[in-house]
Write a protein that holds these residues in place. Structure first.
Motif, PDB file in Angstrom:
ATOM      1  N   GLU A  70     -37.260  52.756   8.173  1.00  0.00           N
ATOM      2  CA  GLU A  70     -38.056  51.921   8.867  1.00  0.00           C
ATOM      3  C   GLU A  70     -36.910  50.725   9.967  1.00  0.00           C
ATOM      4  O   GLU A  70     -37.534  49.907  10.046  1.00  0.00           O
ATOM      5  CB  GLU A  70     -38.925  51.224   8.036  1.00  0.00           C
ATOM      6  N   ILE A  71     -35.947  51.161  10.219  1.00  0.00           N
ATOM      7  CA  ILE A  71     -35.230  50.428  11.121  1.00  0.00           C
ATOM      8  C   ILE A  71     -35.805  50.445  12.666  1.00  0.00           C
ATOM      9  O   ILE A  71     -36.297  51.491  12.914  1.00  0.00           O
ATOM     10  CB  ILE A  71     -33.664  50.685  10.988  1.00  0.00           C
ATOM     11  N   ASP A  72     -35.650  49.276  13.111  1.00  0.00           N
ATOM     12  CA  ASP A  72     -36.441  49.262  14.473  1.00  0.00           C
ATOM     13  C   ASP A  72     -35.395  49.386  15.487  1.00  0.00           C
ATOM     14  O   ASP A  72     -34.260  49.635  15.246  1.00  0.00           O
ATOM     15  CB  ASP A  72     -37.271  47.853  14.363  1.00  0.00           C
ATOM     16  N   ASP A  73     -35.833  48.870  16.741  1.00  0.00           N
ATOM     17  CA  ASP A  73     -35.013  49.101  18.013  1.00  0.00           C
ATOM     18  C   ASP A  73     -33.971  48.050  18.056  1.00  0.00           C
ATOM     19  O   ASP A  73     -33.353  47.914  19.040  1.00  0.00           O
ATOM     20  CB  ASP A  73     -35.878  49.493  19.213  1.00  0.00           C
ATOM     21  N   THR A  74     -33.896  47.216  17.059  1.00  0.00           N
ATOM     22  CA  THR A  74     -32.851  46.151  17.243  1.00  0.00           C
ATOM     23  C   THR A  74     -31.477  46.446  16.795  1.00  0.00           C
ATOM     24  O   THR A  74     -30.604  45.563  16.705  1.00  0.00           O
ATOM     25  CB  THR A  74     -33.174  44.810  16.361  1.00  0.00           C
ATOM     26  N   ILE A  75     -31.203  47.745  16.251  1.00  0.00           N
ATOM     27  CA  ILE A  75     -30.088  48.009  16.085  1.00  0.00           C
ATOM     28  C   ILE A  75     -28.934  48.209  17.149  1.00  0.00           C
ATOM     29  O   ILE A  75     -29.039  48.036  18.309  1.00  0.00           O
ATOM     30  CB  ILE A  75     -30.029  49.767  15.646  1.00  0.00           C
ATOM     31  N   ARG A  76     -27.651  47.672  16.777  1.00  0.00           N
ATOM     32  CA  ARG A  76     -26.305  47.302  17.611  1.00  0.00           C
ATOM     33  C   ARG A  76     -25.061  47.576  16.922  1.00  0.00           C
ATOM     34  O   ARG A  76     -25.291  47.802  15.328  1.00  0.00           O
ATOM     35  CB  ARG A  76     -26.678  45.762  18.105  1.00  0.00           C
ATOM     36  N   VAL A  77     -24.151  47.940  17.647  1.00  0.00           N
ATOM     37  CA  VAL A  77     -22.877  48.176  16.856  1.00  0.00           C
ATOM     38  C   VAL A  77     -21.835  47.313  17.397  1.00  0.00           C
ATOM     39  O   VAL A  77     -21.844  46.846  18.617  1.00  0.00           O
ATOM     40  CB  VAL A  77     -22.399  49.448  17.408  1.00  0.00           C
ATOM     41  N   GLU A  78     -21.160  46.693  16.569  1.00  0.00           N
ATOM     42  CA  GLU A  78     -19.982  45.741  17.039  1.00  0.00           C
ATOM     43  C   GLU A  78     -18.509  46.588  16.203  1.00  0.00           C
ATOM     44  O   GLU A  78     -18.816  47.315  15.339  1.00  0.00           O
ATOM     45  CB  GLU A  78     -20.258  44.393  16.042  1.00  0.00           C
ATOM     46  N   GLY A  79     -17.540  46.275  16.893  1.00  0.00           N
ATOM     47  CA  GLY A  79     -16.330  47.070  16.462  1.00  0.00           C
ATOM     48  C   GLY A  79     -15.096  46.381  16.573  1.00  0.00           C
ATOM     49  O   GLY A  79     -15.065  45.338  17.331  1.00  0.00           O
ATOM     50  N   ARG A  80     -13.814  46.670  15.814  1.00  0.00           N
ATOM     51  CA  ARG A  80     -12.555  46.150  15.929  1.00  0.00           C
ATOM     52  C   ARG A  80     -11.594  47.341  15.888  1.00  0.00           C
ATOM     53  O   ARG A  80     -11.531  48.130  15.455  1.00  0.00           O
ATOM     54  CB  ARG A  80     -12.444  45.387  14.797  1.00  0.00           C
ATOM     55  N   GLY A  81     -10.867  47.191  17.153  1.00  0.00           N
ATOM     56  CA  GLY A  81      -9.836  48.482  17.214  1.00  0.00           C
ATOM     57  C   GLY A  81      -9.733  48.479  18.850  1.00  0.00           C
ATOM     58  O   GLY A  81     -10.098  47.925  19.752  1.00  0.00           O
ATOM     59  N   ASP A  82      -9.031  49.403  18.989  1.00  0.00           N
ATOM     60  CA  ASP A  82      -8.355  49.905  20.367  1.00  0.00           C
ATOM     61  C   ASP A  82      -9.400  50.741  21.161  1.00  0.00           C
ATOM     62  O   ASP A  82      -9.193  51.987  21.207  1.00  0.00           O
ATOM     63  CB  ASP A  82      -7.006  50.163  20.495  1.00  0.00           C
ATOM     64  N   ALA A  83     -10.706  50.526  21.189  1.00  0.00           N
ATOM     65  CA  ALA A  83     -11.724  51.434  21.725  1.00  0.00           C
ATOM     66  C   ALA A  83     -12.835  50.703  22.363  1.00  0.00           C
ATOM     67  O   ALA A  83     -12.915  49.376  22.381  1.00  0.00           O
ATOM     68  CB  ALA A  83     -12.307  52.209  20.719  1.00  0.00           C
ATOM     69  N   THR A  84     -13.468  51.369  23.433  1.00  0.00           N
ATOM     70  CA  THR A  84     -14.787  50.763  23.853  1.00  0.00           C
ATOM     71  C   THR A  84     -15.951  51.409  23.601  1.00  0.00           C
ATOM     72  O   THR A  84     -16.007  52.685  23.557  1.00  0.00           O
ATOM     73  CB  THR A  84     -14.539  50.941  25.318  1.00  0.00           C
ATOM     74  N   ILE A  85     -17.042  50.780  23.184  1.00  0.00           N
ATOM     75  CA  ILE A  85     -18.529  51.320  22.866  1.00  0.00           C
ATOM     76  C   ILE A  85     -19.199  51.777  24.135  1.00  0.00           C
ATOM     77  O   ILE A  85     -19.526  50.836  24.911  1.00  0.00           O
ATOM     78  CB  ILE A  85     -19.276  50.241  21.642  1.00  0.00           C
TER      79      ILE A  85
END
Length: 588
Positions: free
Chosen positions: A59-74
């Protein structure tokens, strides 16, 4: 000849399972909703990396997001249902056969246990040597213990087989796909943040008052009752409580039109009990109900340094919205059982008052006017009230911002006793041609203070009848209060005819609205919401100060004058939810 894509643009697929490869590190909990932060550590290759995280809550909604740490681009985040794993018919049949076999074995153990129970009950009916009874009991105990252990083992095996028959994709059917581009190979950390329902916290309170001390400290223990059924266990997480409930519908309300149109209504005739006809006015109300009321009704008398809690600091505040960071790490499993966390122990400024309505209840009701001098926002919730260490009532606290005042009912104070004498009645007549019957009524209320401190701000509330007919005159004798001046009543001591109700009330002459009737006792007309009134509704209040181990008494006397041949009917008006209702009429 076709050109092969560069290796850095061929996606490197990383498959993760949410429950085993990630850890929930933070939960932001608001009433009805939780925002979960789950962290994953992974090894990225140079170029495009496609991370598939399966086993997410349904039941997760459309507010999902991703945050990251490292030498990369989401680059991209998407959520799709987890595809069903290909099934093997032979494996499914084997699991089903094993499950049925386990069910049959468990049933046999239950039947054997039932047989042993019946056998033991029938032993006394079978002739046998009494010396054999201890051996029979030992045999029964050994056999039943062995059967119980086998039955517990089979129930555990059945649960394992149920899980094998239900794929993980059916329990956690969502998969999140994250596309990232890495310029260098190496380890990275990503955090998946998503909101889930079926998680909430509610405020509850404990109010403790020490009436033995002169300042009567008012302390509140502010607690949060937390529960969650999100499908995931919160093990060792950082928990933040939010007092604000997110609004999913942000539409602006539109105010429509209100039109009035005439309608013919047949006036309702209230039923009155009378031995003969008498002139009266019709009483009309949209919501009428009647019940008999007795003059002499008397209600029954009602009986009457610990270890500190860890508190939660305020991490953010904005009006009614505040956030509290629970110190340390907390674990809340996925279950219906609630968990309680203490937010704060507050010492607030409060003034106390007592209200006695002896006509309805021989109890002193305690109220507190409290000012929230703390930095905590109080969320509406139930509260337990303790006075001098004893539980006395359950009440409720409204939504309160810092520096805001509120009123809280604290239940009945058992240390204040009330007596109310039966109504005294004397009848006389006067006049030669137009004879008038005059009935004098009187009664007394007495308040006893069994405390060792002075009781201030105690109010006694009572009433006299009001007339609905010009031939009925009600005269207040004690206390000698006067009606407020109005354009329709220029004189100080005359009958006042209300334009709407048409009633007439006479009072003895007095020059002030607040009248001192005894030492530490003053009387006044009572208006709406406890304010000073004009006297047109017949309600009277006495403001008293009661000494320690002492008492005060107040007297109410009035006269009713009518023509000799007139019978009176009494209607009781009840105010409930801002709706006025007329209760039953009784003959006088």
């Amino acid at each position: 000849m076709s050109q092969e894509p560069s290796p850095e643009f061929v996606p490197h697929v990383i498959e993760l399972t949410s429950a085993t490869d990630g850890k929930i590190v933070k939960v932001h909990l608001s009433p009805g909703r939780a925002e979960v932060t789950r962290v994953y550590t992974l090894a990225l290759e140079i170029g495009v990396n496609q991370i598939k995280i399966s086993g997410l809550p349904e039941e997760i909604d459309d507010t999902i997001r991703v945050e990251g740490r490292g030498d990369a681009t989401i680059h991209d985040v998407s959520v799709t249902p987890t595809p069903l794993a290909p099934s093997n018919p032979a494996t499914e049949r084997a699991v089903a056969r094993e499950y049925r076999s386990a069910e049959n074995e468990a049933r046999r153990y239950k039947d054997a246990s039932f047989f042993l129970e019946n056998f033991l009950r029938k032993v006394e009916l079978v002739p046998c040597d009494h010396a054999q009874i201890p051996m029979i009991l030992r045999t029964y105990e050994h056999a039943s213990s062995k059967l119980d252990n086998r039955l517990i083992y089979m129930e555990e095996e059945l649960e394992k087989l149920r899980l094998r028959r239900t794929p993980l994709s059916d329990l956690m059917p969502l998969t999140a796909t994250v596309v990232m581009f890495a310029e260098h190979a190496g380890e990275a950390e990503i955090a998946l943040v998503y909101a889930v329902p079926n998680a909430s916290w509610n405020a509850t309170y404990d109010i403790r008052i020490d009436m033995k001390s002169e300042d009567a400290p008012f302390s509140i223990r502010y607690k949060a009752v937390i529960s969650q059924r999100t499908g995931e266990n919160w093990d060792g997480v950082q928990l933040t409580l939010d007092t604000f409930t997110p609004k999913l519908d942000t539409g602006v309300p539109s105010l429509g039109l209100c039109r009035l149109t005439p309608v013919m209504v047949q006036p309702a005739q209230p039923r009155q009990c009378s031995r003969e006809r008498s002139p009266r006015r019709d009483v009309v109300c949209n919501s009428e109900r009647y019940r008999a009321r007795s003059r002499s009704y008397t209600p029954p008398h009602r009986p009457p340094r610990s270890m500190p809690h860890a508190t939660v600091p305020v991490s953010g505040f904005g009006g009614l919205n505040a956030t509290y960071d629970v110190p340390g790490l907390i674990s809340i499993p996925n279950e219906a059982q609630a968990h309680i966390v203490t937010i704060a122990e507050l010492e607030l400024d409060a003034s106390f008052s007592w209200l006695v309505v002896p006509k309805l209840d021989l109890s002193a009701h305690l109220k507190a006017q409290v000012k929230n001098v703390s930095e905590y926002t109080l969320v509406a919730g139930p509260t337990n009230v303790y006075i001098d260490g004893s539980f006395v009532a359950r009440s409720r606290i409204p939504d309160v911002s810092p520096q805001e005042s509120f009123e809280c009912s604290l239940g009945v104070d058992p240390s204040i006793r009330v007596t109310y004498t039966p109504l005294s009645k004397k009848v006389s007549s006067s006049g030669l041609i137009n004879k008038t019957a005059t009935t004098a009524y009187s009664r007394q209320a007495t308040i006893w203070n069994t405390k060792s401190i002075v009781i201030e701000n105690l109010k006694i509330l009572d009433r006299i009848p009001i007339s609905e007919d010009s031939q009925i005159v009600v005269k207040l004798i004690k206390p000698a209060l006067s009606l407020s001046e109005s354009p329709q009543s220029p004189s100080e001591n005359r009958g006042i005819l209300d334009n709407a109700g048409g009633y007439q009330l006479k009072t003895a002459k007095s020059s002030s609205t607040l009248l001192r009737v005894a030492e530490n006792v003053s009387a006044q007309w009572e208006g709406e919401d406890g304010e000073e009134g004009t006297g047109k509704d017949g309600r009277i209040s006495w403001l008293c100060t009661v000494p320690p181990q002492g008492k005060v008494s107040v007297n109410l006397q009035w006269e009713e004058s009518t023509p000799v041949d007139m019978m009176l009917a009494e209607f009781e008006i009840v105010r409930c939810c801002s709706i006025i209702k007329f209760n039953a009429a009784t003959a006088r």
